[in-house]
Write a protein that holds these residues in place. Structure first.
Motif, PDB file in Angstrom:
ATOM      1  N   ILE A   1       0.852  -1.187   0.000  1.00 38.13           N
ATOM      2  CA  ILE A   1       0.000   0.000   0.000  1.00 38.13           C
ATOM      3  C   ILE A   1       0.888   1.237   0.000  1.00 38.13           C
ATOM      4  O   ILE A   1       1.784   1.340   0.821  1.00 38.13           O
ATOM      5  CB  ILE A   1      -0.891   0.013   1.263  1.00 38.13           C
ATOM      6  CG1 ILE A   1      -1.761  -1.231   1.313  1.00 38.13           C
ATOM      7  CG2 ILE A   1      -1.690   1.283   1.352  1.00 38.13           C
ATOM      8  CD1 ILE A   1      -3.119  -1.075   0.759  1.00 38.13           C
ATOM      9  N   PRO A   2       0.692   2.156  -0.935  1.00 39.31           N
ATOM     10  CA  PRO A   2       1.482   3.377  -0.893  1.00 39.31           C
ATOM     11  C   PRO A   2       1.076   4.252   0.286  1.00 39.31           C
ATOM     12  O   PRO A   2      -0.062   4.113   0.751  1.00 39.31           O
ATOM     13  CB  PRO A   2       1.148   4.051  -2.221  1.00 39.31           C
ATOM     14  CG  PRO A   2      -0.162   3.511  -2.617  1.00 39.31           C
ATOM     15  CD  PRO A   2      -0.276   2.154  -2.009  1.00 39.31           C
ATOM     16  N   PRO A   3       1.905   5.121   0.739  1.00 39.09           N
ATOM     17  CA  PRO A   3       3.242   5.448   0.260  1.00 39.09           C
ATOM     18  C   PRO A   3       4.316   4.690   1.017  1.00 39.09           C
ATOM     19  O   PRO A   3       5.426   5.188   1.153  1.00 39.09           O
ATOM     20  CB  PRO A   3       3.325   6.939   0.577  1.00 39.09           C
ATOM     21  CG  PRO A   3       2.580   7.058   1.876  1.00 39.09           C
ATOM     22  CD  PRO A   3       1.529   5.986   1.871  1.00 39.09           C
TER      23      PRO A   3
ATOM     24  N   PHE B   1       5.423  -0.598  -1.288  1.00 36.52           N
ATOM     25  CA  PHE B   1       4.836  -0.193  -2.562  1.00 36.52           C
ATOM     26  C   PHE B   1       5.921   0.105  -3.582  1.00 36.52           C
ATOM     27  O   PHE B   1       5.869  -0.340  -4.728  1.00 36.52           O
ATOM     28  CB  PHE B   1       3.950   1.034  -2.355  1.00 36.52           C
ATOM     29  CG  PHE B   1       3.551   1.704  -3.637  1.00 36.52           C
ATOM     30  CD1 PHE B   1       2.569   1.149  -4.427  1.00 36.52           C
ATOM     31  CD2 PHE B   1       4.167   2.862  -4.057  1.00 36.52           C
ATOM     32  CE1 PHE B   1       2.205   1.748  -5.622  1.00 36.52           C
ATOM     33  CE2 PHE B   1       3.817   3.467  -5.241  1.00 36.52           C
ATOM     34  CZ  PHE B   1       2.825   2.905  -6.019  1.00 36.52           C
ATOM     35  N   PHE B   2       6.944   0.846  -3.142  1.00 35.02           N
ATOM     36  CA  PHE B   2       7.996   1.204  -4.084  1.00 35.02           C
ATOM     37  C   PHE B   2       8.790  -0.028  -4.495  1.00 35.02           C
ATOM     38  O   PHE B   2       9.218  -0.147  -5.649  1.00 35.02           O
ATOM     39  CB  PHE B   2       8.906   2.267  -3.468  1.00 35.02           C
ATOM     40  CG  PHE B   2       8.263   3.612  -3.424  1.00 35.02           C
ATOM     41  CD1 PHE B   2       8.425   4.501  -4.462  1.00 35.02           C
ATOM     42  CD2 PHE B   2       7.459   3.980  -2.360  1.00 35.02           C
ATOM     43  CE1 PHE B   2       7.804   5.729  -4.447  1.00 35.02           C
ATOM     44  CE2 PHE B   2       6.836   5.208  -2.340  1.00 35.02           C
ATOM     45  CZ  PHE B   2       7.013   6.088  -3.383  1.00 35.02           C
TER      46      PHE B   2
ATOM     47  N   LEU C   1       6.643  -1.757  -6.953  1.00 39.75           N
ATOM     48  CA  LEU C   1       6.582  -0.947  -8.167  1.00 39.75           C
ATOM     49  C   LEU C   1       7.823  -1.178  -9.018  1.00 39.75           C
ATOM     50  O   LEU C   1       7.745  -1.355 -10.232  1.00 39.75           O
ATOM     51  CB  LEU C   1       6.465   0.529  -7.781  1.00 39.75           C
ATOM     52  CG  LEU C   1       6.392   1.499  -8.949  1.00 39.75           C
ATOM     53  CD1 LEU C   1       5.076   1.322  -9.660  1.00 39.75           C
ATOM     54  CD2 LEU C   1       6.528   2.921  -8.470  1.00 39.75           C
ATOM     55  N   TYR C   2       8.977  -1.210  -8.356  1.00 33.94           N
ATOM     56  CA  TYR C   2      10.225  -1.390  -9.094  1.00 33.94           C
ATOM     57  C   TYR C   2      10.256  -2.770  -9.745  1.00 33.94           C
ATOM     58  O   TYR C   2      10.636  -2.915 -10.915  1.00 33.94           O
ATOM     59  CB  TYR C   2      11.415  -1.188  -8.159  1.00 33.94           C
ATOM     60  CG  TYR C   2      12.742  -0.995  -8.863  1.00 33.94           C
ATOM     61  CD1 TYR C   2      12.808  -0.730 -10.222  1.00 33.94           C
ATOM     62  CD2 TYR C   2      13.936  -1.059  -8.153  1.00 33.94           C
ATOM     63  CE1 TYR C   2      14.019  -0.547 -10.859  1.00 33.94           C
ATOM     64  CE2 TYR C   2      15.154  -0.872  -8.783  1.00 33.94           C
ATOM     65  CZ  TYR C   2      15.197  -0.617 -10.135  1.00 33.94           C
ATOM     66  OH  TYR C   2      16.396  -0.444 -10.759  1.00 33.94           O
TER      67      TYR C   2
ATOM     68  N   SER D   1      13.263   7.070  -1.245  1.00 33.21           N
ATOM     69  CA  SER D   1      13.930   5.820  -1.605  1.00 33.21           C
ATOM     70  C   SER D   1      15.137   6.032  -2.506  1.00 33.21           C
ATOM     71  O   SER D   1      15.791   5.076  -2.879  1.00 33.21           O
ATOM     72  CB  SER D   1      12.944   4.903  -2.303  1.00 33.21           C
ATOM     73  OG  SER D   1      12.345   5.579  -3.367  1.00 33.21           O
ATOM     74  N   ASN D   2      15.420   7.277  -2.842  1.00 36.10           N
ATOM     75  CA  ASN D   2      16.478   7.518  -3.820  1.00 36.10           C
ATOM     76  C   ASN D   2      17.828   6.891  -3.458  1.00 36.10           C
ATOM     77  O   ASN D   2      18.430   6.223  -4.295  1.00 36.10           O
ATOM     78  CB  ASN D   2      16.631   9.027  -4.025  1.00 36.10           C
ATOM     79  CG  ASN D   2      16.839   9.334  -5.479  1.00 36.10           C
ATOM     80  OD1 ASN D   2      17.261   8.457  -6.227  1.00 36.10           O
ATOM     81  ND2 ASN D   2      16.547  10.541  -5.890  1.00 36.10           N
TER      82      ASN D   2
ATOM     83  N   PHE E   1      17.641   3.184  -3.996  1.00 34.34           N
ATOM     84  CA  PHE E   1      17.580   2.883  -5.427  1.00 34.34           C
ATOM     85  C   PHE E   1      18.973   2.945  -6.039  1.00 34.34           C
ATOM     86  O   PHE E   1      19.384   2.066  -6.791  1.00 34.34           O
ATOM     87  CB  PHE E   1      16.688   3.907  -6.137  1.00 34.34           C
ATOM     88  CG  PHE E   1      15.300   3.428  -6.366  1.00 34.34           C
ATOM     89  CD1 PHE E   1      15.048   2.375  -7.222  1.00 34.34           C
ATOM     90  CD2 PHE E   1      14.229   4.022  -5.720  1.00 34.34           C
ATOM     91  CE1 PHE E   1      13.767   1.925  -7.434  1.00 34.34           C
ATOM     92  CE2 PHE E   1      12.943   3.576  -5.922  1.00 34.34           C
ATOM     93  CZ  PHE E   1      12.715   2.524  -6.775  1.00 34.34           C
ATOM     94  N   THR E   2      19.686   4.032  -5.697  1.00 33.59           N
ATOM     95  CA  THR E   2      21.025   4.199  -6.245  1.00 33.59           C
ATOM     96  C   THR E   2      21.915   3.044  -5.827  1.00 33.59           C
ATOM     97  O   THR E   2      22.645   2.477  -6.639  1.00 33.59           O
ATOM     98  CB  THR E   2      21.610   5.530  -5.741  1.00 33.59           C
ATOM     99  OG1 THR E   2      20.604   6.524  -5.894  1.00 33.59           O
ATOM    100  CG2 THR E   2      22.821   5.918  -6.518  1.00 33.59           C
TER     101      THR E   2
ATOM    102  N   ASN F   1      20.918  -0.091  -7.726  1.00 32.46           N
ATOM    103  CA  ASN F   1      21.320  -0.022  -9.130  1.00 32.46           C
ATOM    104  C   ASN F   1      22.820  -0.164  -9.295  1.00 32.46           C
ATOM    105  O   ASN F   1      23.296  -0.889 -10.160  1.00 32.46           O
ATOM    106  CB  ASN F   1      20.861   1.312  -9.731  1.00 32.46           C
ATOM    107  CG  ASN F   1      19.440   1.231 -10.210  1.00 32.46           C
ATOM    108  OD1 ASN F   1      18.888   0.146 -10.307  1.00 32.46           O
ATOM    109  ND2 ASN F   1      18.848   2.360 -10.496  1.00 32.46           N
TER     110      ASN F   1
END
Lengths: 522, 533
Positions: free
Chosen positions: A391-393, A397-398, A401-402, A483-484, A487-488, A491
């Protein structure tokens, strides 16, 4: 030859984090022996957490190491392994926070528990970086045997014994199968044990289409699927989760699973590039089965730990989407989801432990009306469960989503659609628990909640539990919106890992074909 | 496109959310401070909205204004991107007004007040976020954030069947919203670059088959929310069981999210598919109008009757969307705003009545007019507005839709005549059920729930809330330009946008054009089959 040159030759600097864990284990054992059980329980857990955090710090320093190969190819400390080792170490740190009070109340020795747990962590961390069949097997067994011991740790509880025995029997046979698969690989490749050399060896021997290779693949997948509890290798999960001490379950569902995924990526990508189509096909089938069965069977559970057991099977299915599509984004989304999963699942288990400590039960129906008595626990458990449901946020959820983003990018439409549908199913059973806690009227309270003890955080071992609770709660809430950095990190861990980059080109091609064949698989 | 000015929209969206986080910290045992706090936050936000719209929004500009964009998750191409235009601005103002009034209407909530106000403020943020979001994923996120608060609000403070209603609501909406995410992913990955920005998605070229599929998916998602028959069955339960303040927001704002998204995405981003789907929308609109009105007539529960009447009224929005004319589009937006005000007023007054009689069963009521004259007066005004009495906003909205549809050149006269005739049936049934509702409640013999009970008339607070909703209704009814001039540059532009798509589609399928103008569902299916082949 002196020690320094030996270390330099072996490139031993790569395993400093593991070294720190080993030193911590020794300190805990020796400290416990010297000062005695009751005194050592006051400081050993913090020493263990300190050691683990130090190991994470050491891992951070080894990020982007220029010479990741060490011990003559036994161990590969690339960025992917660094991330996975970090996840495993952090999951153990979280587990210790929640286990202090629990082990204390069960009347067993805390230092021994910590020793076994740290040994399991050690196995998991080595597994995440092992690049050679022997070290893979040894670290896998270190992790497994410690896990068997942990599941049977409350030895006076018959259910814990049952869990340990089941886990041991199924685990032993699955590692035997895995070992057989490894020996096949060894033979087919003409005596190679390094994962990267195996495929070349097989190709030279002209056996790249042989049935033996496929059998080796199936056996290896059986071993991996047991660790990550993918359907149909999941049968141990509900019983073991229900019977084992809850902190152990938390570690099994996060740390041990992360180690399994690390092994899956490394082994499948490096040792089986010749049969990429086949392993992606098999893993797709496992992912589909896990998502469907895990999420559907979870609907019918009445015990919270069994619910989370099935939910963790379903979650493993979601994570496998990232594995089977085999793109950069796919692997990165796996890593990202595991990082998020670390917080939310540990948070959920912390809440369950807290509830069990206060009421002595983990039946879902006993949670009814908890909001009136313990708002903080209700909030934390609700947030963690809703996050698991995507459930966002919230962070989950993220993560999802990814995964779906990557899946769609790679063209795995049926998998993504199935993932979406099963996510909605999962929302139903997660929100059922939330409803139980929040919505019930005071007169509908369960007996356990009616007799809920006064909330006291000053008992021994409760402070760390509270710290763990608040930290996972905060992380689950904001790790998605902000989440940046994660994420970085995810990645970079993928794009800067040579092994995955080398496997990239054919993998993309195959994943496109894969989707065409998917309807047949369904 | 990063704006240099103060981020007004971000402030408006985040203020209630951030403020709600402090609710657990307020020292308060009885729940008295929490409600003041919550009302204060809601009023501040409403004032911010009013200030921003008045000072920084240009009513004559059809483009996006107050644009803000910050990279959020650049790895996935997701931005925190906000803007308002003529479609979203009236709805943002409506949201601010209705939600603030519902916080005031919830003055008497004494069960778990902290949680209630926490959820209300969270919902406030999410609703405005939905109307302002310019990024598909951000839109989806806001759309979903509002789900859980509504679920809990219904499940805790609702009527006897509240758990059933709440679960039905969340399952319908959650399953519907899968389609938004799928459509967003499909559109983002089609073409040469990945983007979730709505304007860029609108500029991408899609194949017609793809556009139709995405349109269909989005139609299901928003059809659940609006609601469109046959996805409407959650609504009577949810609206019927929710407490009055929650029903106000549900009927006043949440339904408009569906209509707004239909215009924003289906029409603006997928105009070619809209040409094909418009007749379907028109027919669904009629079904909504007639079915909603007839079903409403059969209800014996006051709130369920109003809930079905909402379904009926939302049918006009669909007709307006399907009309391809400036007037029809303007009418659709006006109808959304007007229904938002009217439904909020009626549900609030139903709550006021329920507080006193403790029943929603129309059979139990009767003769209330003598005991509660001002409630009676307010209720009558609300009902008259709802049945589209001239001089009230409902009349203007529905008339504009009718005129728009009649003057539409996209349909042939026979089809238009049938549509207008059938929806006129709905218009006739509407006064019947609303007037009979008034009769059963206020006139005649005193019902079981009323006999021998002393009932207080409306208090100043209640009077104030009703007046805040009814005055704009009458204002718009008397001088519709008051509101239409604030957004009509935008609706004219959208109508022109979809009209432009008609010749394109006609050109692509020249041989189908004569048949297109007959526009019946049967032919639509053939059309689709032909495309798939």
């Amino acid at each position: 030859m002196d020690f320094a040159t030996l270390a330099a030759q072996l490139n031993a600097g790569t395993i400093v984090p593991e070294g720190i864990v080993i030193v911590t284990i020794l300190l805990v054992i020796v400290g416990d022996l010297i000062v005695g059980r009751s005194v050592s329980a006051r400081w050993t857990p913090y020493l263990a957490i300190g050691g683990l955090l130090l190991a994470v710090l050491a891992l951070y320093q080894r990020w982007d190491s220029t010479s990741p190969i060490s011990f003559f190819g036994e161990f590969n400390a690339d960025n992917l392994s660094v991330v996975f080792r970090g996840i495993i170490a952090l999951s153990a740190a979280g587990t210790i926070l929640m286990s202090i009070r629990y082990v204390e109340q069960s009347g067993t020795s805390l230092a021994e528990f910590l020793t076994i747990l740290l040994t399991a962590v050690l196995g998991g961390m080595f597994l995440a970086g092992s690049d050679e069949l022997v070290s893979v097997y040894v670290s896998l067994e270190t992790l497994s045997i410690s896990s068997y011991l942990l599941t049977g740790y409350t030895k006076r509880d018959p259910r814990s014994n049952e869990a340990a025995l089941k886990y041991l029997l199924i685990g032993a046979s699955s590692s035997a199968i895995f070992l057989y698969g490894a020996s096949l690989l060894y033979g087919l490749s003409g005596g190679e044990t390094r994962l990267s050399a195996i495929s070349a060896g097989i190709a030279t021997a002209g056996l790249d289409q042989s049935i033996g290779l496929v059998i080796a693949l199936v056996f290896a997948i059986a071993g991996i699927a047991f660790k990550i509890a993918a359907v149909p290798f999941h049968q141990w999960t509900p019983d073991v989760y229900e019977g084992s001490p809850t902190p152990v379950v938390a570690f099994l569902s996060v740390g041990s699973k992360a180690a399994g995924f690390a092994l899956a990526i490394r082994l499948l990508v490096t040792a089986f590039p010749l049969v990429t189509e086949q392993w992606q096909f098999v893993m797709t089938a496992l992912a589909i089965l896990s998502m469907v069965l895990g999420n559907v069977v979870a609907l019918a559970q009445t015990s919270m730990k069994r619910l989370l057991a099935y939910s963790s099977i379903g979650q493993a299915g979601f994570i496998m989407i990232g594995l089977v599509i085999g793109t950069d984004a796919g692997y990165a989304s796996m890593v990202f989801y595991l990082m998020i999963y670390l917080f939310m699942n540990l948070g959920a288990f912390t809440c369950i432990i807290l509830f069990t400590l206060r009421t002595g039960t983990d039946q879902i129906s006993e949670y009814s009306g908890l909001y009136q008595k313990d708002p903080l626990l209700t909030l934390a458990l609700s947030i963690c469960l809703l996050s698991l449901g995507g459930i966002p946020p919230l962070a989950g959820f993220f993560g999802k989503l990814y995964l779906f983003w990557a899946g769609w990018q790679a063209g795995a439409y049926p998998l993504v659609l199935l993932g979406l549908v099963t996510s909605v199913i999962s929302i139903y059973y997660y929100i059922r628990v939330v409803k139980m806690m929040v919505v019930k009227e005071p007169q509908e309270m369960s007996d356990s909640v009616k007799n809920y003890p006064a909330i006291r955080w000053d008992l021994q071992g409760m402070r760390p539990l509270q710290v763990g609770l608040v930290m996972t709660l905060v992380a689950t809430t904001i790790a998605g919106i902000l989440s940046n950095p994660l994420f970085t990190l995810a990645n970079n861990s993928v794009t800067q890992t040579p092994m995955l980059q080398a496997a990239q080109k054919p993998a993309v091609q195959v994943s496109k074909d894969e989707t065409v064949r998917l309807p047949i698989a369904l | 496109m990063v704006s240099t000015q103060f981020p007004w929209l971000t402030t408006i969206i985040l203020l209630p959310l951030v403020a709600s986080l402090f609710i657990p910290l307020i020292p308060d045992k009885q729940g008295k401070t929490v409600r003041w706090y919550s009302l204060g936050v809601a009023l501040t936000d409403l004032a911010l909205i009013a200030y921003t719209v008045w000072n920084h929004y240009d009513f004559q500009n059809s483009g996006f204004q107050l644009v803000e964009r910050y990279a959020w998750v650049p790895q996935l191409g997701i931005n925190w991107s906000l803007a308002i235009d003529g479609i979203s601005m009236p709805l943002v103002v409506l949201t601010g007004l209705v939600t603030t009034l519902s916080v005031l209407a919830a003055w008497r909530v004494d069960q778990k007040p902290r949680l209630f106000h926490f959820l209300m403020l969270m919902m406030y943020s999410a609703q405005i976020g939905v109307f302002c979001a310019q990024d598909m994923i951000q839109f989806f996120l806001m759309w979903e954030i509002e789900l859980v608060p509504v679920y809990i609000l219904i499940a805790i403070w609702g009527g006897p069947k509240r758990l059933y209603a709440a679960t039905k609501f969340i399952l319908y909406t959650a399953i519907g919203s899968i389609f938004i995410l799928v459509a967003a992913l499909a559109m983002a990955f089609s073409g040469d670059h990945i983007t979730f920005d709505m304007q860029e998605l609108g500029l991408k070229e899609y194949s017609l088959g793809f556009e139709l599929c995405v349109y269909g998916a989005l139609l299901i998602a928003y059809g659940v929310k609006l609601p469109i028959f046959p996805f409407h069955t959650w609504l009577p339960d949810a609206h019927g069981e929710a407490s009055a303040p929650v029903s106000m927001v549900l009927a006043g704002v949440l339904l408009k999210m569906g209509g707004y998204a239909l215009i924003r995405m289906n029409m603006e981003m997928l105009p070619h598919a809209h040409v094909y789907f418009a007749p379907v929308l028109a027919i669904l609109g009629i079904v909504n109008i007639v079915y909603g009105a007839l079903a409403s007539f059969a209800q014996r529960n006051l709130k369920r009757r109003m809930a079905y009447s909402s379904i009926s009224h939302m049918g006009f929005v669909l007709l307006g969307i399907a009309s391809f004319t400036d007037l029809g589009m303007s009418g659709a937006v006006l109808q959304m705003v007007s229904h938002g005000l009217i439904a909020a007023a009626l549900f609030f007054l139903a709550g006021v009545t329920y507080d006193r009689t403790h029943t929603l069963d129309l059979d139990e009521m009767g003769g209330l007019a003598k005991k509660m004259p001002s409630v009676f007066a307010l209720f009558t005004i609300g009902s008259m507005a709802s049945l589209a009495l001239p001089g009230m906003s409902g009349f203007v909205g529905e008339l504009a839709v009718f005129l728009g549809f009649t003057t539409s050149e996209a349909y042939n006269p026979a089809f238009k005549a049938v549509v207008i005739l059938l929806s006129a049936v709905g218009l006739i049934v509407t006064p019947m059920y609303l007037l009979s509702m008034l009769r059963e409640m206020f006139y005649g013999q005193e019902g079981n729930a009323v006999v021998g009970v002393s009932l207080l008339d409306a208090k100043p607070r209640e009077f104030f809330i009703a007046a805040c909703l009814l005055i704009p209704i009458i204002g718009i009814g008397l001088y519709p330009k008051l509101i239409t001039q604030t957004y009509d540059v935008k609706t004219v532009q959208i109508a022109a946008h979809v009209r432009n798509a008609v010749p394109v589609v006609a050109h692509q399928h020249l041989e189908n054009l004569p048949r297109f103008s007959f526009a019946t569902p049967v032919f639509q299916q053939n059309e689709l089959l032909g495309l798939v082949k």
